[in-house]
Design an enzyme around this catalytic site. Structure first.
Site, mmCIF file in Angstrom:
data_model
loop_
_atom_site.group_PDB
_atom_site.id
_atom_site.type_symbol
_atom_site.label_atom_id
_atom_site.label_comp_id
_atom_site.label_asym_id
_atom_site.label_seq_id
_atom_site.Cartn_x
_atom_site.Cartn_y
_atom_site.Cartn_z
ATOM 1 N N GLY A 57 0.760 -1.251 0.000
ATOM 2 C CA GLY A 57 0.000 0.000 0.000
ATOM 3 C C GLY A 57 0.788 1.296 0.000
ATOM 4 N N ASP A 116 -5.539 1.505 10.557
ATOM 5 C CA ASP A 116 -6.953 1.198 10.766
ATOM 6 C C ASP A 116 -7.101 0.658 12.196
ATOM 7 O OD1 ASP A 116 -9.635 0.690 10.126
ATOM 8 O OD2 ASP A 116 -9.212 -1.205 9.151
ATOM 9 N N GLY A 118 -4.794 -0.750 13.746
ATOM 10 C CA GLY A 118 -3.477 -0.524 14.354
ATOM 11 C C GLY A 118 -2.706 -1.815 14.576
ATOM 12 N N ARG A 178 -5.252 0.907 -7.128
ATOM 13 C CA ARG A 178 -4.024 1.425 -6.503
ATOM 14 C C ARG A 178 -3.467 2.629 -7.259
ATOM 15 N NH1 ARG A 178 -2.166 -2.177 -2.532
ATOM 16 N NH2 ARG A 178 -2.544 -4.379 -2.921
HETATM 17 P P1 IMP Z 1 -4.791 -2.406 10.453
HETATM 18 O O1 IMP Z 1 -3.831 -3.483 10.844
HETATM 19 O O2 IMP Z 1 -6.212 -2.743 10.773
HETATM 20 O O3 IMP Z 1 -4.388 -1.040 10.960
HETATM 21 O O4 IMP Z 1 -4.823 -2.401 8.899
HETATM 22 C C1 IMP Z 1 -3.895 -1.802 8.149
HETATM 23 C C2 IMP Z 1 -3.953 -2.330 6.738
HETATM 24 O O5 IMP Z 1 -5.270 -2.697 6.308
HETATM 25 C C3 IMP Z 1 -3.515 -1.229 5.818
HETATM 26 O O6 IMP Z 1 -2.117 -1.215 5.686
HETATM 27 C C4 IMP Z 1 -4.256 -1.567 4.558
HETATM 28 O O7 IMP Z 1 -3.515 -2.492 3.811
HETATM 29 C C5 IMP Z 1 -5.533 -2.199 5.011
HETATM 30 N N1 IMP Z 1 -6.636 -1.215 5.063
HETATM 31 C C6 IMP Z 1 -7.235 -0.707 6.162
HETATM 32 N N2 IMP Z 1 -8.196 0.149 5.849
HETATM 33 C C7 IMP Z 1 -8.204 0.211 4.500
HETATM 34 C C8 IMP Z 1 -8.995 0.950 3.562
HETATM 35 O O8 IMP Z 1 -9.888 1.771 3.879
HETATM 36 N N3 IMP Z 1 -8.699 0.750 2.246
HETATM 37 C C9 IMP Z 1 -7.733 -0.096 1.829
HETATM 38 N N4 IMP Z 1 -6.980 -0.815 2.673
HETATM 39 C C10 IMP Z 1 -7.211 -0.662 4.000
HETATM 40 MG MG MG Z 2 -0.656 -1.035 4.404
#
Ligand code: IMP
Ligand code: MG
Length: 194
Positions: A57, A116, A118, A178
């Site tokens: 990402g 998101d 975390g 992307r």
């Molecule tokens: P976390 O571990 O829940 O913080 O998720 C982080 C990862 O989830 C990010 O690096 C993204 O790859 C993916 N992600 C979270 N929210 C989104 C979104 O709204 N769109 C696309 N990818 C997301």
């Molecule tokens: Mg990511």
């Protein structure tokens, strides 16, 4: 992450940006990225900085950032994937590619597309802290603070956003979108996110 429900949704919307709504337009996005680069230029002078991007990402954000940097830096990437479905994180993270650079004693800035729950960044922080960097900080382009399941310190945030699913500028929905040069929201219909 590439589940069939995600693919179905992506197909439904097509790859031509139909069904997307602009959340952060190109100009606003790039202006903020330039500001973040300025903060790096000010904050890490003479520190032999290592920028660590989390794949996939963050690669677009990283590419734009480094072209505005005037200080010395090195970049490296980690490849990670979350388990779980398209929008809900199970908490487990898989390491697909480790760093090439040794970060012991180095000043490290993690460059992330979005925080998101975390959980991903928490896992990566722990892993990198064990390698004894001199400093470990985090820059994220987007912060969905309301979704946080675990507390993570974030030194630099591009934009705080609501609990909406976003794509573009490196972020995907089932590997699509992307390449959009702005951030858009996608409405994921109920029942598709299984
Ligand atoms: P976390 O571990 O829940 O913080 O998720 C982080 C990862 O989830 C990010 O690096 C993204 O790859 C993916 N992600 C979270 N929210 C989104 C979104 O709204 N769109 C696309 N990818 C997301
Ligand atoms: Mg990511």
């Amino acid at each position: 992450m590439k589940d069939s429900a995600g693919l179905e949704v992506a197909k439904m919307y097509g790859s031509n940006a139909e069904g997307l709504e602009t959340l952060i337009d190109r100009e606003t996005l790039h202006r903020r990225v330039d500001e973040l680069a300025t903060e790096i230029n000010r904050g890490y002078v003479g520190q032999n900085l290592v920028l660590v991007g989390l794949l996939k990402g963050s690669f677009v954000f990283m590419a734009d950032l480094i072209r505005k940097l005037t200080i010395d830096y090195e970049i490296d990437f980690m490849g990670i994937a979350g388990y779980g479905n398209m929008t809900e994180h199970s908490g487990a993270v898989r390491l697909l590619k480790d760093l090439n650079v040794n970060i012991e004693g180095r000043v490290v800035l993690i460059v992330e597309d979005i925080v998101d729950s975390g959980l991903t960044i928490d896992y990566i922080r722990r892993m990198l802290l064990a390698r004894k960097p001199a400093k470990l900080e985090l820059m994220t382009l987007l912060d969905k603070a309301k979704r946080r399941a675990v507390d993570v310190p974030i030194e630099y945030v591009g934009f705080a956003i609501d609990d909406v699913f976003v794509v573009g500028y490196g972020l995907d929905l089932a590997e699509r979108y992307r390449g959009l040069d702005y951030i858009a929201t996608v409405d994921i219909p109920d029942g598709q996110n299984e």
